[in-house]
Design a protein around this motif. Structure first.
Motif, mmCIF file in Angstrom:
data_model
loop_
_atom_site.group_PDB
_atom_site.id
_atom_site.type_symbol
_atom_site.label_atom_id
_atom_site.label_comp_id
_atom_site.label_asym_id
_atom_site.label_seq_id
_atom_site.Cartn_x
_atom_site.Cartn_y
_atom_site.Cartn_z
ATOM 1 N N GLY A 45 57.248 22.614 176.493
ATOM 2 C CA GLY A 45 57.121 24.074 176.147
ATOM 3 C C GLY A 45 56.093 24.982 177.068
ATOM 4 O O GLY A 45 55.720 24.447 178.184
ATOM 5 N N PHE A 46 55.666 26.040 176.664
ATOM 6 C CA PHE A 46 55.068 26.903 177.743
ATOM 7 C C PHE A 46 53.623 26.335 178.157
ATOM 8 O O PHE A 46 53.243 26.256 179.419
ATOM 9 C CB PHE A 46 55.026 28.247 177.198
ATOM 10 C CG PHE A 46 54.356 29.473 178.305
ATOM 11 C CD1 PHE A 46 55.252 29.670 179.403
ATOM 12 C CD2 PHE A 46 53.186 29.759 178.054
ATOM 13 C CE1 PHE A 46 54.670 30.621 180.191
ATOM 14 C CE2 PHE A 46 52.597 30.610 179.045
ATOM 15 C CZ PHE A 46 53.307 30.919 180.207
ATOM 16 N N ASP A 47 53.009 25.943 177.062
ATOM 17 C CA ASP A 47 51.636 25.392 177.483
ATOM 18 C C ASP A 47 51.354 24.344 176.247
ATOM 19 O O ASP A 47 51.562 24.808 175.047
ATOM 20 C CB ASP A 47 50.635 26.504 177.473
ATOM 21 C CG ASP A 47 49.460 26.076 177.732
ATOM 22 O OD1 ASP A 47 48.706 25.702 176.770
ATOM 23 O OD2 ASP A 47 48.868 25.965 178.997
ATOM 24 N N PHE A 48 51.058 23.234 176.482
ATOM 25 C CA PHE A 48 50.599 22.190 175.382
ATOM 26 C C PHE A 48 49.494 22.686 174.411
ATOM 27 O O PHE A 48 49.547 22.634 173.221
ATOM 28 C CB PHE A 48 50.311 20.874 176.187
ATOM 29 C CG PHE A 48 49.998 19.674 175.184
ATOM 30 C CD1 PHE A 48 51.161 19.256 174.448
ATOM 31 C CD2 PHE A 48 48.890 19.288 174.873
ATOM 32 C CE1 PHE A 48 50.717 18.066 173.421
ATOM 33 C CE2 PHE A 48 48.587 18.332 173.903
ATOM 34 C CZ PHE A 48 49.596 17.687 173.173
ATOM 35 N N ARG A 49 48.446 23.230 175.053
ATOM 36 C CA ARG A 49 47.330 23.832 174.302
ATOM 37 C C ARG A 49 47.709 24.649 173.299
ATOM 38 O O ARG A 49 47.121 24.660 172.148
ATOM 39 C CB ARG A 49 46.246 24.005 175.300
ATOM 40 C CG ARG A 49 44.993 24.446 174.483
ATOM 41 C CD ARG A 49 43.848 24.878 175.418
ATOM 42 N NE ARG A 49 42.602 25.343 174.530
ATOM 43 C CZ ARG A 49 41.500 25.794 175.235
ATOM 44 N NH1 ARG A 49 41.483 26.015 176.516
ATOM 45 N NH2 ARG A 49 40.481 26.314 174.654
ATOM 46 N N HIS A 50 48.494 25.631 173.829
ATOM 47 C CA HIS A 50 48.987 26.858 172.906
ATOM 48 C C HIS A 50 49.839 26.162 171.870
ATOM 49 O O HIS A 50 49.943 26.834 170.660
ATOM 50 C CB HIS A 50 49.893 27.543 174.006
ATOM 51 C CG HIS A 50 49.873 29.032 173.116
ATOM 52 N ND1 HIS A 50 48.990 29.820 172.374
ATOM 53 C CD2 HIS A 50 51.320 29.791 172.699
ATOM 54 C CE1 HIS A 50 49.817 30.903 171.912
ATOM 55 N NE2 HIS A 50 50.841 30.571 172.211
ATOM 56 N N SER A 51 50.823 25.055 172.017
ATOM 57 C CA SER A 51 51.699 24.722 171.016
ATOM 58 C C SER A 51 51.903 23.394 171.409
ATOM 59 O O SER A 51 52.568 22.974 172.487
ATOM 60 C CB SER A 51 52.917 25.485 170.671
ATOM 61 O OG SER A 51 54.033 24.916 170.053
ATOM 62 N N GLN A 52 51.666 22.285 170.468
ATOM 63 C CA GLN A 52 51.787 20.887 170.638
ATOM 64 C C GLN A 52 53.489 20.396 170.550
ATOM 65 O O GLN A 52 53.882 19.135 170.536
ATOM 66 C CB GLN A 52 50.816 19.972 170.141
ATOM 67 C CG GLN A 52 49.397 20.204 170.649
ATOM 68 C CD GLN A 52 48.836 21.447 170.260
ATOM 69 O OE1 GLN A 52 48.636 21.658 169.008
ATOM 70 N NE2 GLN A 52 48.202 22.021 171.177
ATOM 71 N N PHE A 53 54.392 21.331 169.929
ATOM 72 C CA PHE A 53 55.484 20.964 169.410
ATOM 73 C C PHE A 53 56.264 20.594 170.649
ATOM 74 O O PHE A 53 56.440 21.515 171.685
ATOM 75 C CB PHE A 53 56.192 22.137 168.707
ATOM 76 C CG PHE A 53 57.605 21.698 168.255
ATOM 77 C CD1 PHE A 53 57.602 20.704 167.268
ATOM 78 C CD2 PHE A 53 58.722 22.703 168.645
ATOM 79 C CE1 PHE A 53 58.894 20.492 166.805
ATOM 80 C CE2 PHE A 53 60.033 22.398 168.160
ATOM 81 C CZ PHE A 53 60.022 21.290 167.375
ATOM 82 N N ASN A 54 56.898 19.509 170.787
ATOM 83 C CA ASN A 54 57.507 19.008 172.083
ATOM 84 C C ASN A 54 58.983 19.412 171.923
ATOM 85 O O ASN A 54 59.572 18.450 171.137
ATOM 86 C CB ASN A 54 57.230 17.549 172.215
ATOM 87 C CG ASN A 54 57.620 16.877 173.527
ATOM 88 O OD1 ASN A 54 58.680 17.731 174.325
ATOM 89 N ND2 ASN A 54 57.274 16.125 174.070
#
Length: 820
Positions: A448-457
């Motif tokens: 995704g764009f940023d792991f901290r922003h969204s942890q959905f893989n």
């Protein structure tokens, strides 16, 4: 005289009585607490709580998981001055007392009588070891008595060096740092042998109040403690007056240092964490496991950067959605610290910096970041910011900064090298995932764009329709069921009454046009929907599904109706990439894996993966009769997370000590080569030609994909060394907007990644297998023609599957008779 003797006798008797009472009390106390004392011998083999660390394939740290940060060291690894600093601060008679410093206890007792408060404990380093390893920190007299007796026991059974080593590795020093080595990393980002005298003294002053008086939480108090430690070291002759003067005046340089991540792959690190938690439970966080993954750091960085660039490019095409927040203007608009305080709840996302707009004029605007720095943003970096209306429309371009932002707006900026530019965090999401087609190792994965922003893989969790990116598998099934690359299929309107679809279905082409009789190769190159549907109808849904399942697709992801031809099943990007790996490696199924090796805290391997690996030599009769046929495949539990080491597959001598799991062949080499040839034409002449124009490589193959209503955009492609998929879409499925298909939205991301990932690597294509011939055919009829045919071309066929010769007029040159 007699009176004196009587007094003396009384005193002696009293003294003896008190002595006996004291002995009785001591013995009673010992008998009371001794049964609960543990065996001190366990300290020799004590296992510290050590966090789990995750590494890339080349040993770079990717992540650390665990509540306690710790780096256990041997006694000799602690610098002598560091050891002496702790002794001077905590227990200056450490080498003289037997575990309990009676002088210290007397001082603590006098202080208790004088103040009626337990403000001094009189604990030695040995007593602190006893408390830290075996006792609670409750401030009770029983605990203190246990501590004293246990300290005496420890001193009898362990050397001073062993005791000090245990202490320096165990002591809590604030900010999750347990032990001196961890504290050196947390506060200074250094190893213990890199610390200056002032830094050693700062750390040695922490045990008294590690949470309240460390250099991050309370620098003033920490400096006082540092001065005390340095003074004690000077008194003991450990340092000179000059060293003392320099260190006591040294500035506070401490700052918080997290685990030094050398390779950023947070989505993969989370996959590792979940696997280790499933395998080892909570022990995964404390047993010091070192997990080595298959990730290539350079290619991982390329995947992350390409994905972010592609998502932001899409986002800009669809306009400016406005500021992410509004804050009240401070009383003094020139007070940058006041502006910065308004950003406390905002954080960096995907490399974009949150700022608050502090001033706007005709040519630029000024913004303040979280550090209180004022930045200037020129108007030409925001000319893209046409107002968002909907996915199909944007407003008029801005004419000045005030058309885009106003004072108090919270917006994001992107560092453009020598200046800052306006940016926004994309709402759209995506993924890039890349495998080694020879064994399925995950080389790079950006979920995704940023792991901290969204942890959905999204690489492994997003089930989406691949659209036309699924067509190659339909065509592979056709080649196994009597079709050739030259077979003609009518590209014309068609209506299906399919009970499985519960309606009348009228599929159309992407362009809305129809092209009549079309060769199979040409249909794939130009992604003709109607041809694909007719191919599936002619081959049959069930025979096609049986052909597709060995690619690694799950049964429930393959619809049993004609919509399968247009990619209506739900697949993850990783599953689609696994399928394309079969074409990339010449016909073998490889399963994705990401853990190469797991080591315990002592560096011993507790798990080493044996992935199924492409091995054409293993199909030779002489090898089929060798030891390879006796290899036992791992059980289902191990197969679920296949991970790491594998031998050099082409050594002259294979030995049972280097077992090899040959990958299963799922399509024959002729089928794989024909599909590879057609998919390379997609890059050269079809929907993927942007990759050819950009990269100029002739060894690339792949296919675009666009789901209904532009909900998903895909590109999957490869060369024999690397197979990758780029996907872009919204987490809550919705249209990306007109013309935002695979070629326009996903292919640029894939091309960006592959350009970096294959940089410096020579071109390489599959070797043509035996049993294939190239003949000249007519572009219109797909039939064999002579060399003088005005519209002829060469096509590949399997032996025995050549089309008929095209009928010729009497005037045709007889030289064309002998085609072969």
């Amino acid at each position: 005289m007699q009176r004196f003797l009587r007094v003396l006798g009384f005193l002696l008797a009293t003294g003896f009585t008190l002595f006996v009472v004291a002995v009785v009390v001591v013995v009673a106390a010992y008998l009371y607490v001794a049964p609960d004392h543990p065996d001190v011998e366990v300290l020799r083999e004590v296992e510290m709580k050590v966090p789990m660390r995750v590494y890339s394939r080349d040993g770079r740290l990717m992540a650390e998981f665990g509540e306690e940060r710790r780096r256990p060291l041997a006694y000799e690894e602690f610098p002598e001055r560091l050891r002496e600093a702790f002794i001077a601060a905590e227990d200056d008679r450490f080498y003289q007392h037997p575990g309990v410093d009676y002088q210290g206890l007397i001082r603590a007792t006098i202080n208790l009588i004088r103040t009626r408060e337990r403000t001094q404990g009189g604990s030695t380093i040995t007593m602190q070891v006893a408390r830290n390893f075996f006792l609670t920190r409750d401030r009770t007299y029983i605990r203190k008595i246990s501590e004293i007796f246990l300290a005496l026991k420890i001193e009898r059974e362990l050397s001073k060096e062993e005791i000090l080593s245990l202490y320096l590795n165990k002591i809590f020093l604030g900010h999750r740092a347990f032990g001196v080595a961890a504290a050196a990393e947390v506060y200074y980002g250094k190893t213990v042998d890199e610390l200056s005298l002032a830094e050693m003294a700062m750390i040695a002053g922490l045990p008294q109040a590690p949470s309240r008086a460390n250099p991050l939480s309370n620098p003033e108090r920490a400096v006082q403690r540092r001065g005390y430690v340095l003074g004690r070291m000077l008194e003991r002759g450990i340092i000179s007056q000059e060293e003392y003067a320099e260190a006591v005046m040294a500035p506070v340089t401490a700052s918080h240092h997290g685990a030094v991540v050398e390779a950023s792959a947070p989505f993969v690190s989370e996959m590792v964490r979940q696997h280790m938690l499933d395998a080892y439970g909570e022990d995964a966080y404390t047993e010091g496991f070192r997990v080595y993954t298959t990730i290539d750091p350079e290619r991982q960085d390329a995947a992350t950067a390409a994905l972010r660039r592609g998502l932001m490019a899409y986002d800009r095409r669809h306009g400016w959605r406005g500021a992410v927040g509004q804050v009240a203007m401070p009383e003094n608009p020139d007070d940058d610290r006041a502006w910065a305080s308004t950003l406390a709840s905002y954080y960096r996302i995907g490399g974009l910096e949150p700022v608050v707009v502090a001033a706007v004029d005709e040519a630029h605007f000024e913004a303040v970041n979280r550090m209180g720095e004022r930045l200037t943003v020129d108007f030409d970096t925001m000319e893209w910011a046409r107002p968002f209306i909907n996915r199909a429309r944007v407003g008029d371009p801005p004419e000045k900064p005030a058309d885009v932002v106003m004072m108090g707006d919270v917006v994001f900026l992107q560092n453009q090298g020598d200046r800052w530019g306006l940016a926004q965090v994309p709402e759209v999401e995506g993924t890039v995932v890349a495998l080694d087609p020879q064994d399925g190792a995950i080389i790079a994965l950006a979920g995704g764009f940023d792991f901290r922003h969204s942890q959905f893989n999204r690489a492994v969790q997003a089930l989406r329709q691949p659209g036309s990116a699924f067509k190659p598998f339909i065509y592979s099934a056709a080649l196994e069921n009597g079709f050739t690359a030259a077979t003609l299929i009518n590209d014309a309107p068609v209506v299906f009454e399919d009970a499985a679809l519960e309606d009348v279905w009228r599929p159309t082409n992407y362009t809305g046009r129809f092209f009549g009789p079309t060769r199979l190769r040409e249909a794939l190159v130009h992604s003709r929907n109607l041809v694909s549907v007719r191919v599936l109808r002619d081959v049959g849904v069930w025979p096609t599904v049986r052909h597709l399942e060995p690619f690694g697709f799950e049964d429930h992801s393959l619809p049993r109706d004609l919509s399968l031809a247009l990619g209506s099943g739900d697949l993850t990007p990783l599953q689609l990439t696994q399928g394309y790996a079969v074409f990339a490696n010449g016909g073998y199924r490889v399963d994705p894996w990401f853990i190469e090796r797991i080591e315990d805290r002592h560096g011993e391997a507790v798990f080493t993966a044996q992935p199924a690996t492409v091995c054409p030599e293993c199909e030779q009769p002489e090898l089929a009769n060798g030891y390879l046929t006796d290899i036992t495949a791992p059980n289902d539990e191990n197969d679920a997370v296949t991970t790491a080491w594998h031998p050099d597959l082409f050594d002259d001598e294979l030995s049972p000590s280097q077992p090899l799991r040959p990958a299963e062949r799922v399509i024959n080499p002729q089928n794989a080569y024909l599909m590879d040839s057609m998919l390379r034409d997609v890059i050269r002449h079809g929907t993927g030609r942007h990759a050819m124009r950009t990269l100029g490589r002739r060894d690339l193959a792949g296919k675009t994909g666009t789901a209904n209503e532009y909900r998903d955009a895909w590109f999957s492609g490869y060369n024999p060394d690397l197979v990758a998929t780029a996907w872009i879409g919204f987490d809550r499925s919705q249209s990306l907007g007109p013309r935002e298909g695979g070629a326009g939205a996903a292919l640029p991301i894939w091309t960006d990644f592959m350009g970096q990932a294959l940089s410096g690597m020579p071109e390489r294509t599959l070797e043509q297998p035996a049993g294939m011939v190239s003949v000249r055919i007519s572009r219109e009829s797909g039939l064999v023609v002579g060399a003088d045919h005005p519209n002829g071309m060469f096509e590949l066929f399997r032996e025995g599957e050549l089309p008929e010769r095209e009928e010729r007029s009497d005037q045709e040159d007889s030289a064309a008779d002998d085609l072969f």
